[in-house]
Design a protein around this motif. Structure first.
Motif: not given
Length: 413
Positions: A261, A263, A287, A289
């Protein structure tokens, strides 16, 4: 005998929009250890667009004065438009009108030995220049980023004005401080008639106290989390090639949502990046964020499986401030940047060679595959404790104090 420095900086608490506040904030915190008392002149809180995160605390010993300032884009716009003159040299030019009399009052009351101003914002240097001319005090201009370059700023009028300010800095300041070796070289090349001593290098850094107050959370041991903390500028940290490399590695079965993943924390351009990841077929691997308070962001860095640095070749003379925090976090670090730039050179000096070219999907795929293998085996290169300590904010404040002493002595003679 305690000496005093008047520090002019737009980026100062309660501003919370980026890491730029840390330079002036930590200088003001640590300079007294070297015999210098800071007096900070900054903009009123209404000038800031806050991100909702708690503001950093200002040390009790700091003499602080806020003077009125407006953001032309927010306060002086009608239906989203405002006269271009109200944004020259930047949108906070109104600050100059209040900061000059406020600065003169501070000079009369506290009798500082040196004036110090920090860019960006360019208006801070105009304030420093004006106070220098009116008071006769020596002035140091701190250039956190280059003020102008080929095609930068994009608006020709702003670029001409920025170049005029640069010329005034070098005509009137006692020293121009740069944060990278490349910036020093660039300015020396542009102004070859000036003595080399007019340019000083004081890099950015990390603060040990902030890291001590931000212990790392336990890693979950599941997917490999590669973290980029901070802004992802489309023109300077474009992840298009990175997303293409992720798509390639996913197609080869190397990466998938179950084991990886990426981020992107507080990118500042989530909508653009979401569309880019979706078009590249890697939305499940990325992701986006939201921002975190500063110390929470440091804790996340220390808990990440890997840290990602992005820096394009058009920023070869710049080093992202987060690089120093990444080094202190002590986690495996992958840098996607130009191998000829200052960021890559800084990492190589620390023994870190996990570097790929930001604009090459094939090179990124190779570098990322190698990086993941080394990190998962616990063999990724890390900077030594001695190398990291050289970049502490306390060490940088000692460097600034030494420069203030030299400038002050020169003025006395």
């Amino acid at each position: 005998m305690v000496k005093r420095v008047l520090m002019i900086a737009y980026h100062f608490p309660p501003y919370t929009g980026g890491s730029g506040i840390q330079r002036t904030l930590k200088f003001s915190e640590y300079l007294p250890q070297s015999g210098w008392q800071p007096i900070v002149l900054t903009a009123s809180a209404c000038a800031y667009r806050r991100d909702g995160a708690p503001a950093d605390a200002v040390a009790a010993h700091v003499t602080l004065r806020r003077s009125f300032a407006l953001d032309s884009a927010r306060h002086l716009a009608l239906r989203g438009r405002y006269p271009a003159l109200l944004a020259l040299p930047d949108r906070w030019i109104s600050w100059w009108l209040s900061a000059v009399p406020a600065g003169l009052a501070l000079i009369r009351r506290h009798r500082p030995d040196v004036i110090w101003s920090s860019y960006p914002i360019a208006t801070a240097h105009l304030i420093g220049l004006t106070l220098h001319r009116l008071s006769g005090l020596p002035w140091i201009a701190d250039q956190r980023d280059p003020m102008s370059d080929d095609g930068y700023p994009a608006d020709p009028r702003t670029r001409r004005l920025h170049r005029w300010i640069e010329a005034k800095i070098l005509a009137h300041s006692a020293s121009m401080v740069c944060t990278t070796p490349g910036a020093v070289r660039a300015y020396r090349a542009r102004f070859p008639l000036l003595g080399q001593e007019r340019f000083s290098l004081i890099e950015n850094g990390y603060d040990e106290a902030d890291f001590a107050a931000a212990p790392a959370a336990a890693r979950d041991g599941g997917r490999f989390r590669l973290l980029h903390s901070g802004a992802v500028y489309p023109s300077e940290r474009d992840p298009s090639a990175l997303f293409a490399a992720l798509a390639r590695l996913r197609g080869e079965g190397v990466l998938g949502p179950d084991n990886f993943q990426l981020v992107l924390r507080a990118s500042g351009h989530d909508a653009h990046l979401r569309a880019l990841a979706g078009a590249g077929g890697v939305a499940e691997l990325v992701e986006l964020a939201p921002p975190l308070p500063y110390r929470a962001a440091l804790a996340e860095m220390q808990a990440a499986d890997g840290l990602l640095l992005l820096q394009a070749a058009n920023c070869n003379a710049q080093i992202p401030a987060k690089l120093y925090e990444y080094l202190r976090a002590g986690r495996p670090l992958l840098a996607l940047t130009d191998p000829a730039g200052d960021s890559a050179a800084a990492l190589r000096r620390c023994g870190i060679d996990t570097i790929g070219k930001l604009d090459s999907a094939s090179d990124i795929a190779h570098a990322l595959t190698r990086f993941l293998s080394l990190a998962r085996q616990g063999r990724a290169p890390l900077a030594s404790a001695a190398a990291v300590a050289l970049h502490s904010r306390q060490a940088r404040s000692i460097e600034l104090a030494a420069l203030l002493e030299r400038v002050g002595r020169k003025e006395e003679t």
